[in-house]
Design an enzyme around this catalytic site. Structure first.
Site, PDB file in Angstrom:
ATOM      1  N   HIS A 189       0.837  -1.194   0.000  1.00  0.00           N
ATOM      2  CA  HIS A 189       0.000   0.000   0.000  1.00  0.00           C
ATOM      3  C   HIS A 189       0.876   1.250   0.000  1.00  0.00           C
ATOM      4  O   HIS A 189       1.982   1.253   0.553  1.00  0.00           O
ATOM      5  CB  HIS A 189      -0.900   0.022   1.235  1.00  0.00           C
ATOM      6  N   ALA A 190       0.386   2.298  -0.637  1.00  0.00           N
ATOM      7  CA  ALA A 190       1.110   3.569  -0.649  1.00  0.00           C
ATOM      8  C   ALA A 190       1.256   4.095   0.774  1.00  0.00           C
ATOM      9  O   ALA A 190       0.366   3.906   1.614  1.00  0.00           O
ATOM     10  CB  ALA A 190       0.371   4.589  -1.514  1.00  0.00           C
TER      11      ALA A 190
END
Length: 568
Positions: free
Chosen positions: A209-210
């Site tokens: 995930h960012a």
């Protein structure tokens, strides 16, 4: 190092390289100055952050550093505290460096007596993408082998009349009552990718995930899943109305399913123990439950029984939108409320309109403001003890607790599910496959462009950045646009042209809830999960993640063959 793909020497110049994990390297910092220097670091991923203190350097020091993101180093002649907060300081900058480092490398940094810095590579790093290439080759070989076995079996087995009819090329019109195999395939893709990502995905940054703003591979899976749930709602409601189900019974069924999803989600949050005073209330299934309850209830309430599409060509062309006009009005109101609160609510100590990760962001000016109004509202409703304690921004920004599946984000999640309902309405209203594909493609392109425009086509500092943690409007539009496009492509390939039957993804899609709950419950248990040695290479982690995913796909196939399908 535990993998022949990322093979390197076990020791180099007295350094034990097996102590390194993935995305790590050794740095030998030497100074010829008579006085000590202080080393500070700034990660490329930490947007608008100060330099952070790393180490005091006296003559020589060996550091174990992360190579996950690009980094800048700054050396001062004095200790300026944990962070360099001021533009001007009593300390003097000795020199700046921007090293180019890689995994399992060894580097020398020399500060000479003229205060010049230089970094040299003592041991070349490994290629972290080679293991992924090898993994893909292994996966393709397995798929080809399995496909070859299936073809050989069918060669010696007469095809039944049912199989012949299923594999017949679709005509230009596909009845709406027929189950979409492409939709099950899309759902299967989401659950398979979710299992792979939750199992570590080989430890690759790009597959995680960012950190805060931006969109990574893992960020699209959950919104796609929600969007697909929305696609199914119009078809489910229509089928129940055909069976003469009352709206009251349908609403009660929606309530039952929503409560069940929420309850299962809360239970999954207690896998590591049920400490009630800090039990996390929200989560993935909880957000499913809330969004499903609102969207499905609205669709049932506003659905007109026995309504017929108009005969006029122009009116029929927009009938899928007219059918949902009342629901669109509610959804636009929900979006407006979200935006008004996100940008207009004055958060104590944080002001209005802050959308950042808090912590070190903006030189610590918003240290306890992670998520701005989103985080503040969640803390008011749920309290800090009952939200997620380890958001993705913690490691980079040093942020506080924040729930990426919290209460306030449910507003735009509801809108995301409704965009799936719009897709399902197109499916019901338009029987010609070309009309469906054309409309899905247009919706996908428009939503994607609007979403990208809201973030001003950049990762940081846009009007509304793409942000999965806060479930921003630009994030909803971009991920929904991608879902429209991907379903259109799968629909042509799987249902219209029958080039691909969707296997093995389709089997997982038919039992998505069972696969999701199962992989959560049996996380870290044999035979699904295992470890060997330090697990400090991408290749061995890919093998473990791939094995876990393949095993769940096999379980999905077994359930399919036994005609066992689980839902809530």
């Amino acid at each position: 190092m535990g993998s022949w793909v990322e093979q390197t020497v076990s020791r180099f110049r007295g350094l034990d390289l097996q102590r390194l994990s993935i995305d790590e390297a050794f740095v030998n910092v030497s100074s010829r100055l008579q006085t000590p220097v202080w080393m500070y670091s700034l990660s490329d991923e930490c947007h608008r952050c100060p330099y952070s203190r790393v180490q005091e350097i006296r003559r020589q020091h060996v550091l174990r550093v992360s190579t996950k993101y690009g980094v800048n180093w700054r050396f001062f002649d004095k200790d300026v505290g944990p962070y360099t907060l001021e533009a001007s300081t009593e300390a003097r900058v000795v020199c700046d460096l921007r090293p180019d480092m890689g995994e399992f490398g060894v580097y020398d940094v020399l500060i000479d007596d003229t205060e010049k810095c230089a970094v040299t590579t003592a041991l070349e790093p490994v290629n972290i993408y080679l293991p992924f290439v090898v993994f893909i080759i292994i996966l393709l070989c397995l798929i080809i082998s399995i496909r070859g076995i299936c073809i050989a079996k069918h060669y010696y087995r007469r095809r039944s009349e049912e199989n012949a009819e299923e594999e017949q090329q679709a005509s230009s019109e596909i009845p709406a009552r027929r189950r979409l195999r492409s939709l099950d395939t899309f759902r299967g893709l989401c659950i398979v990718l979710m299992v792979f990502v939750n199992s570590g995905a080989g430890g690759y940054t790009q597959l995680e995930h960012a950190t805060w703003n931006g969109i990574h591979f893992a960020d699209v899976i959950f919104p796609w899943f929600l969007w697909i749930m929305g696609v199914c709602i119009p078809m489910s409601v229509k089928s129940q109305l055909v069976r003469n189900a009352t709206k009251k019974d349908m609403l009660l069924n929606v309530l039952r399913r929503s409560i069940t999803l929420f309850a299962i989600g809360v239970c999954l949050n207690t896998i590591w123990g049920a400490q009630l005073e800090n039990l996390r209330i929200f989560g993935v299934l909880q957000r499913f439950g809330v969004a499903y309850f609102v969207v499905a209830s609205l669709h049932i309430i506003f659905r007109k029984i026995g309504s017929l599409p108009p005969q006029n060509a122009i009116a029929r062309a927009v009938y899928d939108i007219r059918l949902l006009l009342a629901e669109w009005g509610v959804m636009l109101l929900i979006v407006a409320v979200h935006l008004i609160l996100a940008f207009g609510l004055s958060v104590p100590g944080c002001g209005r309109g802050y959308l950042g990760p808090g912590g070190m962001h903006e030189m610590l000016r918003y240290n306890h403001c992670i998520g701005g109004a989103t985080g503040y509202i969640d803390r008011l409703i749920l309290t800090t003890s009952h939200i997620y304690q380890h958001p993705t921004a913690v490691k980079v920004y040093g942020s506080s607790a924040f729930d990426p599946e919290g209460a306030f984000g449910c507003l735009l999640t509801i809108f995301q599910v409704f965009l799936g309902v719009q897709c399902g309405a197109i499916l019901l209203v338009h029987s010609d496959w070309r009309s469906r594909v054309k409309r899905w493609t247009v919706w996908g392109a428009v939503l994607g462009i609007v979403g990208a425009a809201l973030c001003e086509f950049k990762k940081e500092d846009g009007l509304i950045p793409i942000n999965k943690n806060m479930w921003s409007l630009s994030f909803v539009l971009v991920t929904s646009g991608l879902a429209f496009i991907l379903l259109a492509a799968m629909y042509v390939v799987v249902d219209v042209r029958a080039i691909w039957r969707g296997a093995p993804l389709v089997y997982a899609g038919m039992n998505a809830i069972a696969i999701y709950v199962g992989h959560q419950v049996f996380h870290k248990m044999l035979p699904w999960h295992w470890s060997i040695g330090a697990m400090n290479t991408h290749f061995v982690r890919l093998l473990e993640s791939g094995w876990t995913t393949a095993l769940w796909v096999g379980i999905a196939y077994y359930l399919y063959k036994r005609k066992l399908f689980y839902s809530v």
